[in-house]
Design an enzyme around this catalytic site. Structure first.
Site, PDB file in Angstrom:
ATOM      1  N   ASP A  84      11.886   4.923  -5.166  1.00 30.58           N
ATOM      2  CA  ASP A  84      11.829   3.820  -6.122  1.00 30.58           C
ATOM      3  C   ASP A  84      12.597   4.225  -7.376  1.00 30.58           C
ATOM      4  OD1 ASP A  84      11.002   1.372  -7.450  1.00 30.58           O
ATOM      5  OD2 ASP A  84       9.330   1.335  -6.041  1.00 30.58           O
ATOM      6  N   HIS A  86      11.088  -9.953   0.590  1.00 30.98           N
ATOM      7  CA  HIS A  86      10.937 -11.285  -0.012  1.00 30.98           C
ATOM      8  C   HIS A  86      11.399 -11.326  -1.464  1.00 30.98           C
ATOM      9  CE1 HIS A  86       6.669 -10.091  -1.399  1.00 30.98           C
ATOM     10  NE2 HIS A  86       7.344 -10.347  -2.502  1.00 30.98           N
TER      11      HIS A  86
END
Length: 330
Positions: free
Chosen positions: A189, A237
């Protein structure tokens, strides 16, 4: 009427979390109406209606003249519990609920309302530390329970090294490595997120099992290698189709031969008519993101095949952040 008054339920629920009601009633504590009013510093008239509303929503139980947590509240709404969900409630109340008041503006302009694309690189940037702390607390809330559901539904015994792409606070690896003690994991990340992730990993006592790598899976040319399973949970998404397809290509390149990719999402049905949690999460993407949307299970199956994966299949389960996983093999 249920559609129209839905916000009554949410704001009652959010007020209870904001006031710390369920944490105050932890471990079986029961209070009278007057005791609750004093504890919460609210007027007795309001307390009467507030506790009745919480009981009607299944959040409290009443025995005689005393109120206590329902089993649902005791498990998910007491701070410090493994699957505490209050962080997500607070995030929605403070950040998303105000923005939804202008959802029509977002639909007309195709611009998010919770951040400014003209001044921030993405919704995940660290410009607002207080809001980012609330955001990652919310993501940990929803991810920890979803990870437990995935661990029940999919057997990770065949895997040894997991790469969690965009893994945020590390909720999935913490749950999976606790459940599957032979498994080690890496969270990829942004660097400022990894600092938070390392704190969560340390608190779980998994420093020797889970590590972090700072990077940007969109901008970096390649993902870290040496993993036999890659997880994309509630990631695709957030982005448009082109970004999603490019990320799947990177995942295939990075995976060991015979490795597996696991896409964990709220999946729309092939007709894109539901289920409601997936479709409404898509509406939330209008408010929150520039290019994100909730995709159908058939779209993910097609993307995986086009990226060169084989044996794509759907694994269904029920959780707060996902209703299934799309799985495929390199």
């Amino acid at each position: 009427m249920q559609l129209t008054s839905g916000f009554w339920s949410f704001k009652t629920f959010a007020a209870a979390v904001e006031l710390g009601l369920f944490t105050r009633l932890a471990d079986g504590r029961a209070v009278t109406l007057d005791e609750a009013a004093a504890d919460l510093d609210i007027h007795p008239r309001a307390a009467d209606m507030f506790l009745a509303a919480c009981a009607s929503l299944g959040l409290l139980e009443k025995d005689g003249g005393r109120y206590r947590n329902s089993p649902l509240a005791e498990e998910f709404l007491v701070e410090g519990r493994p699957h505490y969900f209050g962080g997500f409630v607070r995030f929605c109340d403070h950040r998303e609920y105000p923005a939804w008041h202008r959802v029509v503006d977002a639909m007309r302009t195709n611009r998010p309302l919770t951040w400014d694309p003209a001044t921030q690189d993405s919704v995940f940037a660290a410009e607002d530390p207080e809001m980012m702390e609330l955001f990652w607390e919310a993501m940990h809330s929803i991810s920890s329970f979803t990870a437990a559901a995935l661990a029940d539904a999919y057997d990770f015994k065949a895997h040894v090294r997991l790469l969690d792409v965009g893994g945020g606070s590390g909720a999935f690896p913490i749950e999976l490595c606790t459940r599957y003690t032979h498994l080690s994991a890496t969270v990829l990340d942004l660097p400022h997120v990894c600092e938070l992730t390392q704190e969560r990993i340390a608190a779980a006592g998994l420093d020797e099992v889970i590590d972090t790598v700072g990077g940007d899976f969109r901008a970096d040319a390649a993902l870290p290698r040496g993993y036999d399973v890659i997880l994309l949970s509630m990631i695709l998404h957030d982005w448009d189709e082109a970004t999603g397809r490019d990320l799947l290509r990177k995942c295939r390149d990075a995976l060991e031969p015979g490795g597996t990719i696991v896409i964990c999402e709220l999946l729309l049905n092939p007709e894109r008519t539901g289920p409601a949690p997936a479709a409404l999460m898509g509406m939330n993407m209008i408010v929150e993101l520039e290019g994100g949307r909730n995709y159908s299970e058939t779209e993910y199956l097609s993307w995986l095949s086009d990226a060169g994966f084989t044996q794509p299949r759907i694994l269904r389960f029920d959780a707060a952040g996902a209703n299934g996983a799309v799985i495929a093999t390199k």
